[in-house]
Design a protein around this motif. Structure first.
Motif, short mmCIF file in Angstrom:
data_model
loop_
_atom_site.label_atom_id
_atom_site.label_comp_id
_atom_site.label_asym_id
_atom_site.label_seq_id
_atom_site.Cartn_x
_atom_site.Cartn_y
_atom_site.Cartn_z
N GLU A 58 9.51 -14.56 19.05
CA GLU A 58 9.95 -13.92 18.63
C GLU A 58 10.14 -12.72 18.11
O GLU A 58 10.33 -11.49 17.91
N GLU A 59 10.32 -13.47 16.87
CA GLU A 59 10.25 -12.65 15.65
C GLU A 59 8.33 -11.82 15.54
O GLU A 59 8.12 -12.61 14.83
N CYS A 60 8.94 -10.09 15.10
CA CYS A 60 7.31 -10.18 14.45
C CYS A 60 7.03 -10.49 13.19
O CYS A 60 5.28 -10.48 13.41
N ASN A 61 7.84 -10.88 12.46
CA ASN A 61 6.92 -11.32 11.16
C ASN A 61 6.37 -12.45 10.86
O ASN A 61 6.27 -12.47 9.57
N GLU A 62 6.69 -13.51 11.90
CA GLU A 62 6.05 -14.47 12.17
C GLU A 62 4.27 -14.38 11.78
O GLU A 62 3.44 -15.29 11.23
N CYS A 63 4.27 -12.49 11.84
CA CYS A 63 2.47 -12.38 11.79
C CYS A 63 2.25 -11.29 10.90
O CYS A 63 1.90 -11.37 9.17
N HIS A 64 3.22 -10.27 11.50
CA HIS A 64 3.21 -9.41 10.64
C HIS A 64 4.43 -9.72 9.30
O HIS A 64 5.08 -8.49 9.60
N SER A 78 6.01 -6.19 8.80
CA SER A 78 4.83 -4.83 8.73
C SER A 78 3.91 -4.53 9.27
O SER A 78 3.10 -4.31 9.53
N GLU A 79 4.40 -4.41 10.56
CA GLU A 79 3.69 -3.75 12.13
C GLU A 79 3.01 -2.35 11.78
O GLU A 79 2.13 -2.48 12.27
N ASP A 80 3.73 -1.81 10.93
CA ASP A 80 3.15 -0.52 10.14
C ASP A 80 1.59 -0.62 9.73
O ASP A 80 1.19 0.35 8.99
N GLN A 81 1.44 -1.72 9.13
CA GLN A 81 0.13 -2.45 8.15
C GLN A 81 -0.59 -2.75 8.75
O GLN A 81 0.05 -3.19 10.02
N ASP A 85 -4.67 -3.80 5.29
CA ASP A 85 -4.55 -3.13 4.22
C ASP A 85 -3.38 -3.99 3.17
O ASP A 85 -3.94 -3.55 1.72
N CYS A 86 -3.50 -5.19 2.92
CA CYS A 86 -3.26 -6.35 1.63
C CYS A 86 -4.87 -7.47 1.86
O CYS A 86 -4.22 -7.73 0.55
N ASP A 91 -10.06 -14.31 -1.58
CA ASP A 91 -8.55 -14.89 -2.21
C ASP A 91 -8.04 -14.08 -3.25
O ASP A 91 -9.12 -14.13 -4.26
N GLN A 92 -6.72 -13.80 -2.85
CA GLN A 92 -6.07 -13.20 -4.60
C GLN A 92 -5.32 -14.16 -4.96
O GLN A 92 -3.77 -14.01 -4.45
N GLY A 93 -5.13 -15.10 -5.63
CA GLY A 93 -4.07 -15.74 -5.67
C GLY A 93 -3.69 -16.96 -4.08
O GLY A 93 -4.24 -16.82 -3.75
N ASN A 94 -2.03 -16.74 -3.50
CA ASN A 94 -1.71 -17.93 -2.51
C ASN A 94 -2.17 -16.71 -1.52
O ASN A 94 -2.13 -16.88 -0.45
N GLN A 95 -2.52 -15.15 -1.67
CA GLN A 95 -3.26 -14.30 -1.12
C GLN A 95 -4.77 -14.82 -0.55
O GLN A 95 -4.97 -13.95 -0.76
N PRO A 96 -4.46 -14.92 1.15
CA PRO A 96 -6.36 -15.47 0.95
C PRO A 96 -6.94 -14.07 1.91
O PRO A 96 -6.09 -13.13 1.47
N SER A 97 -8.25 -14.50 1.65
CA SER A 97 -8.71 -13.48 2.01
C SER A 97 -9.02 -12.74 3.65
O SER A 97 -7.76 -13.88 4.57
#
Ligand code: HEC
Ligand code: HEC
Ligand code: HEC
Ligand code: HEC
Length: 126
Positions: A58-64, A78-81, A85-86, A91-97
């Motif tokens: 249901e939720e777009c932000n499940e992925c975006h 963040s479906e406009d991105q 973009d991120c 990898d950058q810290g908790n932000q995976p490649s």
């Protein structure tokens, strides 16, 4: 004669919108992988609308998603991105490649729900 001209004028006016819609998520059959210079695998199948409907998401932000200071922001998306973009090549810290971001997102949910493909060839279909 006049009616014909109006129809032609309308078609011209609508053309850019028709072309734009070709790139909307409704027509998406696989993830745009233009960021991968030398793809090793065939493009992963992802029929955006059909997938999310049968999967019952249901939720777009499940992925975006949107994070602020390491915390998931509930009502924003963040479906406009693009993921790219991120998510960069590393990898950058908790932000995976980027590749990891896709795999963790897609396979993570499939594993959790025991539904949906987790084998390479089931997503990267030749
Ligand atoms: C649930 C679906 C899914 C599964 C299962 C999956 N992938 Fe992916 N993979 C993706 C998506 C989505 C992308 C990013 C878009 C793309 O490249 O098509 C991606 C990208 C990649 C990339 C970077 C692009 C490229 O082709 O070089 C590699 C490498 C890759 N996957 C390898 C694998 C391998 C190896 C396996 C099995 C161990 C696997 N994937 C399983 C969905 C999946
Ligand atoms: C299961 C994960 C998932 C869900 C849920 C999801 N999307 Fe997406 N969506 C994606 C992926 C993956 C892409 C490709 C992103 C990229 O190329 O970086 C995408 C791309 C898009 C695009 C860009 C299309 C394009 O061709 O450039 C839009 C717009 C979009 N989604 C809107 C939505 C909206 C609105 C919702 C909620 C109704 C939604 N998405 C739910 C995964 C999802
Ligand atoms: C606006 C920037 C942004 C966009 C766009 C974005 N992400 Fe993220 N993502 C982040 C940040 C920041 C984190 C690190 C969160 C933390 O600190 O724990 C993250 C973490 C993740 C994680 C690991 C944590 C988790 O939630 O499971 C995955 C997987 C992930 N992103 C996948 C994706 C996918 C797939 C897309 C595109 C559909 C995407 N991201 C789009 C910023 C973004
Ligand atoms: C939040 C959960 C969730 C996420 C995230 C998710 N999926 Fe799925 N996916 C499912 C479920 C549930 C099914 C099984 C649907 C059914 O009952 O057939 C599925 C089925 C599939 C299928 C087989 C059916 C079809 O639609 O072709 C593919 C391929 C697939 N997913 C690819 C992906 C890819 C690629 C991603 C990441 C970009 C992704 N999925 C992210 C839940 C998810």
């Amino acid at each position: 004669m006049k009616k014909g001209m109006t129809i032609i004028a309308c078609a011209f006016f609508l053309l850019p919108f028709m072309l734009l819609s070709v790139h909307s998520q409704e027509d998406m059959e696989s993830v745009d992988r233009s960021v991968f210079d030398n793809p090793q695998r065939p493009a992963a199948v992802f029929k955006h609308e059909a997938h999310n409907e049968t999967a019952g998401i249901e939720e777009c932000n499940e992925c975006h998603h949107v994070y602020e200071d390491g915390k998931l922001v509930e009502d924003e998306s963040s479906e406009d991105q693009r993921c790219a973009d991120c998510h960069g090549p590393e990898d950058q810290g908790n932000q995976p490649s980027l590749v990891k971001a896709f795999h963790v997102n897609c396979k993570g949910c499939h594993k959790k729900q025991k539904k949906g493909p987790i084998m390479c060839g089931e997503c990267h279909v030749r």
